[in-house]
Design an enzyme around this catalytic site. Structure first.
Site, short mmCIF file in Angstrom:
data_model
loop_
_atom_site.label_atom_id
_atom_site.label_comp_id
_atom_site.label_asym_id
_atom_site.label_seq_id
_atom_site.Cartn_x
_atom_site.Cartn_y
_atom_site.Cartn_z
CB THR A 167 42.44 4.34 44.04
OG1 THR A 167 41.70 5.58 43.98
CG2 THR A 167 41.76 3.39 45.01
CG ASP B 28 51.48 14.34 51.37
OD1 ASP B 28 50.72 13.84 50.52
OD2 ASP B 28 51.29 15.46 51.89
CB THR C 6 49.67 -3.86 54.94
OG1 THR C 6 48.70 -3.67 53.91
CG2 THR C 6 50.88 -4.56 54.37
CD1 TRP D 105 40.62 -2.32 52.90
CD2 TRP D 105 41.23 -4.36 52.27
NE1 TRP D 105 39.67 -2.79 52.03
CE2 TRP D 105 40.03 -4.05 51.62
CE3 TRP D 105 41.82 -5.62 52.02
CZ2 TRP D 105 39.39 -4.91 50.76
CZ3 TRP D 105 41.16 -6.48 51.15
CH2 TRP D 105 39.98 -6.12 50.53
CD GLU E 215 51.29 3.57 51.23
OE1 GLU E 215 51.82 4.66 50.97
OE2 GLU E 215 51.90 2.63 51.76
CB SER F 97 31.64 2.05 55.27
OG SER F 97 31.10 0.98 55.91
CB ALA F 98 36.00 4.84 56.00
N GLY F 99 37.10 3.89 52.63
CA GLY F 99 38.32 3.58 51.87
C GLY F 99 38.89 4.86 51.33
CB SER F 100 38.45 6.66 48.11
OG SER F 100 38.89 5.61 47.28
C1 LIG Z 1 46.16 -5.53 49.95
C2 LIG Z 1 45.73 -4.24 50.57
C3 LIG Z 1 46.47 -3.68 51.59
C4 LIG Z 1 46.08 -2.51 52.20
N1 LIG Z 1 46.78 -2.01 53.27
C5 LIG Z 1 46.28 -1.00 53.99
C6 LIG Z 1 46.88 -0.59 55.22
O1 LIG Z 1 47.91 -1.14 55.65
N2 LIG Z 1 46.29 0.38 55.95
C7 LIG Z 1 45.18 1.01 55.53
O2 LIG Z 1 44.69 1.90 56.24
N3 LIG Z 1 44.58 0.67 54.35
C8 LIG Z 1 45.10 -0.32 53.59
N4 LIG Z 1 44.49 -0.70 52.40
C9 LIG Z 1 43.28 -0.01 51.97
C10 LIG Z 1 43.45 0.79 50.69
O3 LIG Z 1 44.16 1.97 50.94
C11 LIG Z 1 42.03 1.02 50.12
O4 LIG Z 1 41.61 -0.22 49.59
C12 LIG Z 1 42.01 2.10 49.07
O5 LIG Z 1 42.26 3.35 49.64
C13 LIG Z 1 40.67 2.14 48.32
O6 LIG Z 1 39.58 2.08 49.19
P1 LIG Z 1 38.39 1.02 48.91
O7 LIG Z 1 39.04 -0.30 48.73
O8 LIG Z 1 37.39 1.16 49.98
O9 LIG Z 1 37.80 1.45 47.52
P2 LIG Z 1 36.71 2.59 47.26
O10 LIG Z 1 37.09 3.84 47.97
O11 LIG Z 1 35.35 2.03 47.51
O12 LIG Z 1 36.90 2.83 45.70
C14 LIG Z 1 36.34 1.99 44.70
C15 LIG Z 1 36.65 2.62 43.34
O13 LIG Z 1 36.04 3.92 43.26
C16 LIG Z 1 37.05 4.88 42.95
N5 LIG Z 1 36.74 6.15 43.63
C17 LIG Z 1 36.41 6.33 44.94
N6 LIG Z 1 36.25 7.63 45.20
C18 LIG Z 1 36.48 8.29 44.04
C19 LIG Z 1 36.49 9.67 43.66
N7 LIG Z 1 36.22 10.65 44.54
N8 LIG Z 1 36.76 9.98 42.36
C20 LIG Z 1 37.05 9.00 41.46
N9 LIG Z 1 37.08 7.68 41.77
C21 LIG Z 1 36.82 7.34 43.04
C22 LIG Z 1 38.36 4.29 43.44
O14 LIG Z 1 39.47 4.86 42.78
C23 LIG Z 1 38.14 2.81 43.11
O15 LIG Z 1 38.47 2.59 41.77
C24 LIG Z 1 44.91 -1.84 51.75
C25 LIG Z 1 44.17 -2.40 50.70
C26 LIG Z 1 44.54 -3.59 50.13
C27 LIG Z 1 43.69 -4.19 49.05
#
Ligand SMILES: Cc1cc2nc3c(=O)[nH]c(=O)nc-3n(C[C@H](O)[C@H](O)[C@H](O)COP(=O)(O)OP(=O)(O)OC[C@H]3O[C@@H](n4cnc5c(N)ncnc54)[C@H](O)[C@@H]3O)c2cc1C
Length: 393
Positions: free
Chosen positions: A366, A240, A157, A155, A364, A128-131
């Site tokens: 989006t 960064d 890597t 996720w 790293e 639940s904590a991506g972006s």
């Molecule tokens: C193959 C793979 C490897 C990875 N490796 C690592 C790793 O080694 N370590 C690690 O910590 N993470 C890792 N990640 C996680 C990756 O950094 C996240 O998937 C990414 O940051 C996006 O988070 P989310 O997938 O939860 O998408 P969400 O945050 O749910 O985003 C979904 C969509 O909404 C958009 N969005 C969200 N917030 C906003 C906003 N404020 N304004 C506009 N648009 C927005 C996003 O751009 C995206 O298009 C990996 C992911 C993948 C798929």
């Protein structure tokens, strides 16, 4: 434009190019098909002393900085985007130690990473904590001379392949990002389990796993920098420095795809002539080459800014990431187009470039998030220049 690079840049590029052609290109399709970790490549990189180019000399690395890291990642990614990230993720995992670790942590972990004896991963994202990484929930609770970690990461890597994991936890969710604390967790620590392996669209040779923590006990000396609450700052400083590396992966993928497309279009004949003799095709090749060169120069400038410790690296790193990864996506898609129907099947290597390129726009941070970083930096710069003018008046 080799004249713009130093002797060290060119030597590292040549050394990596040889490894990429000898060890990576011949097995790239097989690694992709079987989702196999590229151990023979990692061993070749270890033997060549390339595993820790970005790690400072005093801790056993080459002290060659971010630009050289980018050059190595670009060359590997030209042959296989998955191998490029297999290498680059060790920089991502070790930057928190470099920017925020105590001297003891640096002495303990960096030499083993520099030699490649150990590999590292970076655990920030959760289900639940991506972006919104600041909302992470993996909890670290102090218990005497140790911390107990409970929660899970998504996720990761290098999950499974790594020996050390930089894990971002919260010691107090109510404090938001100010409660976030980085902790170094070693593989095999009781309570730390490598979970589900993801079945990915591209970069299939690098393992990406969930990580689970259940009463995982780590000593207090593993808290990054020895202090609670500094983890978010360390994670952002890390990103960064790492984003030029992702951008370099994208430049390598785009260049690798364009090289294949030039080769193909100068051999494939239709209407009694090579398809490269059609001006419509030449214009596509010309546009792609121009975009790649522009991306490369922006990436190298962002890397140089990191190496010089420039103030506004966040904005430059985000610009490099956005521009290079959007370029990689459009170039690799156009290269598939230039192969016609043959581009759409796995008998030819080109479709893999398009699949590998897609992730560079996502991880790293989006590209939407990168645009937010750039936009906010522009607004801040404009406000401070207004303030400066008002003070003078
Ligand atoms: C193959 C793979 C490897 C990875 N490796 C690592 C790793 O080694 N370590 C690690 O910590 N993470 C890792 N990640 C996680 C990756 O950094 C996240 O998937 C990414 O940051 C996006 O988070 P989310 O997938 O939860 O998408 P969400 O945050 O749910 O985003 C979904 C969509 O909404 C958009 N969005 C969200 N917030 C906003 C906003 N404020 N304004 C506009 N648009 C927005 C996003 O751009 C995206 O298009 C990996 C992911 C993948 C798929």
């Amino acid at each position: 434009m080799d004249e713009l690079l130093s002797k060290e840049n060119l030597e590292l590029r040549e050394q990596t190019r040889e490894i990429a052609e000898r060890y990576v290109r011949p097995i790239a399709a097989e690694l992709d098909r079987n989702a196999e970790y590229p151990w023979p490549v990692v061993r070749a990189l270890q033997e060549a002393g390339l595993m820790g180019v970005w790690i400072p000399k005093e801790y056993g690395g080459r002290g060659a900085g971010i630009l050289n890291l980018c050059i190595v990642v670009e060359e590997l990614s030209k042959a296989c985007g998955g191998v490029g990230v297999t290498y680059a993720v060790n920089a991502l995992g070790s930057f928190p130690i470099i920017v925020g670790g105590t001297d003891e942590q640096k002495k303990k972990y960096l030499p083993e990473l520099a030699s490649g004896r150990k590999l590292i991963a970076f655990g920030l994202s959760e289900k639940s904590a991506g972006s919104d990484a600041g909302s992470l929930r993996t909890r670290a609770t102090k218990d005497g001379n140790s911390y107990l970690i409970n929660g899970e990461k998504k996720w990761n890597t290098n999950g499974g392949a790594a020996d050390i994991y930089t894990v971002f936890t919260t010691v107090n969710p109510e404090r938001g990002s100010r409660g976030i604390t980085g902790i170094l967790v070693e593989k095999g620590t009781p309570g730390f389990v490598i979970g589900k392996k993801e079945d990915l669209m591209g970069i299939r040779c690098v393992p990406v796993h969930e990580l689970h923590f259940e009463d995982c006990r780590v000593p207090t000396e593993n808290v990054l920098g020895g202090k609670e609450g500094h983890g978010f700052k360390h994670a952002m400083m890390t990103l960064d420095l790492a984003r030029p590396g992702v951008a370099a992966q994208a430049v390598g993928l785009a260049q690798g795809a364009l090289d294949l497309a030039i080769d193909y279009t100068t051999k494939r004949e239709q209407f009694g002539q090579t398809i490269a003799s059609f001006q419509a095709i030449q214009f596509m090749l010309a546009d792609m080459a121009t975009q790649i060169e522009a991306a490369r120069q922006l990436v190298y400038q962002a890397a140089r800014a990191c190496d010089l410790g420039a103030k506004n690296v966040s904005k430059f790193a985000a610009m490099a990431k956005v521009f290079a990864t959007d370029t990689a996506m459009s170039v690799t898609t156009n290269c598939v187009q230039l192969f016609g129907g043959y581009g759409y099947c796995r008998d030819y290597p080109i479709e893999k470039y398009m699949r590998d390129a897609k992730i560079t726009q996502i991880y790293e941070g989006t590209n939407q998030v990168q645009r937010l970083v750039i936009g906010r930096a522009l607004i801040k710069e404009s406000a401070s220049s207004r303030e400066g003018k008002e003070t003078k008046e």
